[in-house]
Design a protein around this motif. Structure first.
Motif, PDB file in Angstrom:
ATOM      1  N   HIS A 150       0.818  -1.216   0.000  1.00 22.25           N
ATOM      2  CA  HIS A 150       0.000   0.000   0.000  1.00 22.25           C
ATOM      3  C   HIS A 150       0.853   1.269   0.000  1.00 22.25           C
ATOM      4  N   GLY A 151       1.923   1.269  -0.782  1.00 15.34           N
ATOM      5  CA  GLY A 151       2.763   2.461  -0.868  1.00 15.34           C
ATOM      6  C   GLY A 151       3.349   2.872   0.466  1.00 15.34           C
ATOM      7  N   ASP A 152       3.845   1.894   1.216  1.00 14.14           N
ATOM      8  CA  ASP A 152       4.312   2.158   2.577  1.00 14.14           C
ATOM      9  C   ASP A 152       5.620   2.936   2.673  1.00 14.14           C
ATOM     10  N   GLY A 153       6.241   3.257   1.563  1.00 14.27           N
ATOM     11  CA  GLY A 153       7.456   4.063   1.601  1.00 14.27           C
ATOM     12  C   GLY A 153       8.744   3.281   1.742  1.00 14.27           C
ATOM     13  N   SER A 154       8.698   1.946   1.643  1.00 10.50           N
ATOM     14  CA  SER A 154       9.929   1.177   1.839  1.00 10.50           C
ATOM     15  C   SER A 154      10.961   1.470   0.756  1.00 10.50           C
ATOM     16  N   LEU A 155      10.532   1.681  -0.491  1.00 10.90           N
ATOM     17  CA  LEU A 155      11.487   2.012  -1.548  1.00 10.90           C
ATOM     18  C   LEU A 155      12.157   3.358  -1.273  1.00 10.90           C
ATOM     19  N   LYS A 156      11.380   4.326  -0.848  1.00  9.72           N
ATOM     20  CA  LYS A 156      11.918   5.652  -0.532  1.00  9.72           C
ATOM     21  C   LYS A 156      12.897   5.554   0.640  1.00  9.72           C
ATOM     22  N   PHE A 157      12.542   4.763   1.650  1.00  7.25           N
ATOM     23  CA  PHE A 157      13.409   4.571   2.815  1.00  7.25           C
ATOM     24  C   PHE A 157      14.745   3.968   2.394  1.00  7.25           C
ATOM     25  N   LEU A 158      14.709   2.907   1.589  1.00 10.99           N
ATOM     26  CA  LEU A 158      15.948   2.266   1.139  1.00 10.99           C
ATOM     27  C   LEU A 158      16.793   3.225   0.302  1.00 10.99           C
ATOM     28  N   LYS A 159      16.142   4.021  -0.516  1.00 12.94           N
ATOM     29  CA  LYS A 159      16.860   4.954  -1.383  1.00 12.94           C
ATOM     30  C   LYS A 159      17.642   5.985  -0.575  1.00 12.94           C
ATOM     31  N   THR A 160      17.143   6.358   0.595  1.00 14.46           N
ATOM     32  CA  THR A 160      17.870   7.326   1.425  1.00 14.46           C
ATOM     33  C   THR A 160      19.213   6.774   1.889  1.00 14.46           C
ATOM     34  N   PHE A 161      19.381   5.459   1.787  1.00 14.47           N
ATOM     35  CA  PHE A 161      20.638   4.813   2.185  1.00 14.47           C
ATOM     36  C   PHE A 161      21.426   4.330   0.972  1.00 14.47           C
ATOM     37  N   GLY A 162      21.070   4.837  -0.221  1.00 16.81           N
ATOM     38  CA  GLY A 162      21.812   4.491  -1.433  1.00 16.81           C
ATOM     39  C   GLY A 162      21.455   3.151  -2.032  1.00 16.81           C
ATOM     40  N   ILE A 163      20.373   2.553  -1.583  1.00 21.37           N
ATOM     41  CA  ILE A 163      19.925   1.270  -2.129  1.00 21.37           C
ATOM     42  C   ILE A 163      18.802   1.592  -3.113  1.00 21.37           C
ATOM     43  N   ASN A 164      19.117   1.467  -4.399  1.00 22.41           N
ATOM     44  CA  ASN A 164      18.230   1.950  -5.445  1.00 22.41           C
ATOM     45  C   ASN A 164      17.481   0.825  -6.158  1.00 22.41           C
ATOM     46  N   GLU A 165      16.313   1.175  -6.659  1.00 21.10           N
ATOM     47  CA  GLU A 165      15.478   0.224  -7.383  1.00 21.10           C
ATOM     48  C   GLU A 165      16.180  -0.194  -8.675  1.00 21.10           C
ATOM     49  N   ASN A 166      16.102  -1.475  -8.969  1.00 18.77           N
ATOM     50  CA  ASN A 166      16.677  -2.031 -10.181  1.00 18.77           C
ATOM     51  C   ASN A 166      15.567  -2.148 -11.209  1.00 18.77           C
ATOM     52  N   LYS A 167      15.732  -1.553 -12.385  1.00 15.35           N
ATOM     53  CA  LYS A 167      14.650  -1.528 -13.363  1.00 15.35           C
ATOM     54  C   LYS A 167      14.375  -2.891 -13.992  1.00 15.35           C
ATOM     55  N   TYR A 168      15.273  -3.859 -13.836  1.00 19.75           N
ATOM     56  CA  TYR A 168      15.087  -5.165 -14.441  1.00 19.75           C
ATOM     57  C   TYR A 168      14.458  -6.195 -13.506  1.00 19.75           C
ATOM     58  N   TYR A 169      14.519  -5.948 -12.216  1.00 21.01           N
ATOM     59  CA  TYR A 169      14.010  -6.900 -11.235  1.00 21.01           C
ATOM     60  C   TYR A 169      13.213  -6.162 -10.173  1.00 21.01           C
ATOM     61  N   THR A 170      12.394  -6.885  -9.441  1.00 26.95           N
ATOM     62  CA  THR A 170      11.685  -6.275  -8.315  1.00 26.95           C
ATOM     63  C   THR A 170      12.578  -6.399  -7.087  1.00 26.95           C
ATOM     64  N   ILE A 171      13.753  -5.818  -7.194  1.00 22.27           N
ATOM     65  CA  ILE A 171      14.675  -5.795  -6.077  1.00 22.27           C
ATOM     66  C   ILE A 171      15.453  -4.491  -6.145  1.00 22.27           C
ATOM     67  N   CYS A 172      16.124  -4.188  -5.103  1.00 19.76           N
ATOM     68  CA  CYS A 172      16.941  -2.980  -5.053  1.00 19.76           C
ATOM     69  C   CYS A 172      18.380  -3.394  -4.803  1.00 19.76           C
ATOM     70  N   SER A 173      19.312  -2.537  -5.187  1.00 19.35           N
ATOM     71  CA  SER A 173      20.707  -2.908  -4.992  1.00 19.35           C
ATOM     72  C   SER A 173      21.587  -1.683  -4.758  1.00 19.35           C
ATOM     73  N   SER A 174      22.722  -1.942  -4.157  1.00 21.42           N
ATOM     74  CA  SER A 174      23.775  -0.959  -3.957  1.00 21.42           C
ATOM     75  C   SER A 174      25.079  -1.693  -4.239  1.00 21.42           C
ATOM     76  N   MET A 175      25.823  -1.274  -5.255  1.00 21.17           N
ATOM     77  CA  MET A 175      27.041  -1.982  -5.631  1.00 21.17           C
ATOM     78  C   MET A 175      28.156  -1.732  -4.634  1.00 21.17           C
ATOM     79  N   ARG A 176      28.952  -2.754  -4.417  1.00 15.81           N
ATOM     80  CA  ARG A 176      30.039  -2.655  -3.450  1.00 15.81           C
ATOM     81  C   ARG A 176      31.086  -1.681  -3.942  1.00 15.81           C
ATOM     82  N   GLN A 177      31.723  -1.034  -2.992  1.00 12.86           N
ATOM     83  CA  GLN A 177      32.772  -0.079  -3.299  1.00 12.86           C
ATOM     84  C   GLN A 177      34.099  -0.803  -3.355  1.00 12.86           C
TER      85      GLN A 177
END
Length: 85
Positions: free
Chosen positions: A55-82
């Motif tokens: 229900h649009g709970d904001g989890s994607l927005k929350f993760l994005k604030t920590f550099g974990i971004n939505e992946n356009k190819y999958y229903t997952i988010c990722s942050s590449m290792r440094q």
């Protein structure tokens, strides 16, 4: 609050499974503190997360604030290792 994650041996990849805070305690910095602690330990790894979007709970927005971004190819988010210096 609760944060569940799995990491590979040698810490090259981490899967963020769940971050949750009881609704009575949300908006008090608990989730942020959990994520900051998580990033301090695993931020150097490639992070994969499967957000629970209800229900649009904001989890994607929350993760994005920590550099974990939505992946356009999958229903997952990722942050590449440094790369280490």
């Amino acid at each position: 609050g609760v944060l569940e994650a799995l990491s590979s041996k040698g810490y090259s990849t981490t899967i963020l499974l769940f971050v949750g805070v009881h609704k009575d305690y949300q908006r008090q910095g608990i989730g942020t503190a959990l994520m900051k602690t998580f990033q301090a330990k695993y931020g150097h790894t490639t992070i994969w997360a499967i957000p629970t979007v209800v229900h649009g709970d904001g989890s994607l927005k929350f993760l994005k604030t920590f550099g974990i971004n939505e992946n356009k190819y999958y229903t997952i988010c990722s942050s590449m290792r440094q790369n280490s210096k």
